[in-house]
Scaffold this active site. Sequence first.
Site, short mmCIF file in Angstrom:
data_model
loop_
_atom_site.label_atom_id
_atom_site.label_comp_id
_atom_site.label_asym_id
_atom_site.label_seq_id
_atom_site.Cartn_x
_atom_site.Cartn_y
_atom_site.Cartn_z
N TYR A 1 0.84 -1.20 0.00
CA TYR A 1 0.00 0.00 0.00
C TYR A 1 0.88 1.25 0.00
O TYR A 1 0.56 2.25 -0.65
CB TYR A 1 -0.93 -0.01 1.22
CG TYR A 1 -1.89 -1.17 1.22
CD1 TYR A 1 -3.06 -1.13 0.46
CD2 TYR A 1 -1.64 -2.33 1.97
CE1 TYR A 1 -3.94 -2.20 0.45
CE2 TYR A 1 -2.51 -3.40 1.95
CZ TYR A 1 -3.66 -3.34 1.19
OH TYR A 1 -4.53 -4.40 1.17
N CYS B 1 -6.32 -5.16 -7.97
CA CYS B 1 -6.06 -4.68 -6.62
C CYS B 1 -5.57 -5.80 -5.71
O CYS B 1 -5.00 -5.52 -4.64
CB CYS B 1 -7.32 -4.03 -6.04
SG CYS B 1 -8.77 -5.10 -6.00
N HIS B 2 -5.76 -7.06 -6.13
CA HIS B 2 -5.26 -8.18 -5.32
C HIS B 2 -3.74 -8.22 -5.28
O HIS B 2 -3.16 -8.92 -4.44
CB HIS B 2 -5.81 -9.51 -5.87
CG HIS B 2 -5.39 -9.80 -7.28
ND1 HIS B 2 -6.08 -9.32 -8.38
CD2 HIS B 2 -4.35 -10.52 -7.79
CE1 HIS B 2 -5.50 -9.73 -9.49
NE2 HIS B 2 -4.44 -10.45 -9.16
N GLU C 1 -1.16 -16.34 -10.45
CA GLU C 1 -0.24 -15.47 -11.17
C GLU C 1 1.23 -15.73 -10.83
O GLU C 1 2.12 -15.10 -11.40
CB GLU C 1 -0.58 -14.01 -10.87
CG GLU C 1 -1.96 -13.61 -11.37
CD GLU C 1 -2.35 -12.19 -10.99
OE1 GLU C 1 -3.29 -11.67 -11.59
OE2 GLU C 1 -1.71 -11.61 -10.08
N ASN D 1 -12.69 -0.62 -5.50
CA ASN D 1 -12.47 -1.07 -6.88
C ASN D 1 -13.71 -1.79 -7.40
O ASN D 1 -14.06 -2.87 -6.92
CB ASN D 1 -11.27 -2.01 -6.92
CG ASN D 1 -10.95 -2.50 -8.33
OD1 ASN D 1 -11.50 -2.01 -9.31
ND2 ASN D 1 -10.07 -3.48 -8.42
#
Length: 211
Positions: A146, A177-178, A206, A169
């Site tokens: 963040y 945003c993850h 990912e 979001n």
Amino acid sequence: MLNETLPPQLETALHRLYANPDPVAEIHAQNALAHTLAGARLTLYYDRIPDTPIGTVYLVANERGLVSVDFGVPESQFFAQIKKNFGTHPEYAPELLTHHASRIKDYLQGKSTTLDLPFDIHALTPFQQQVLLAALQIPRGQVYTYADIARKIGNPKAVRAVGQALGRNPVPIVIPCHRVVAANGKLGGYSGGGGLATKRKLLVLEGALMA
């Protein structure tokens, strides 16, 4: 565009803009167009993607792009939230969202590594948009904190506000945003359906986390 037929008020505003060679008149026409766009109620369309690794995914879009991506919630809750946020019920139009649904499905199944879909986040504040567009730049397989996002937008003290903006979001996965985590190595928060369990699944998919 999902729908090439513009509402009459938008056609009128566009005509005024492009019919004005005079710079001053053009500025007035641009202001009129911006006002018209802000007040226009665009038609909403939706589709659902069943049986993904994170459950059924619901997509909602207008003529500009995706305005909502929801998952991990009952369909009744999805419709209630759309009604609350937009004041209307979306039209079921899978034929208009075939490309969007196919791209997201392939991504969640690991068949594709990129998502490049149009979205519309104009309803958010400028700060929220700035934060989400910064999150959009995080490469697949990486995570930012963040604080990283706060520094990236030139506001290093706004760490808490960054977290709050990410929580707003409307198009998770499309805007990843993850990929934003806490500085202590923990996952932080996640407002998407399924909470932190879904966030972990996406990061594992990912390659940012080990399974």
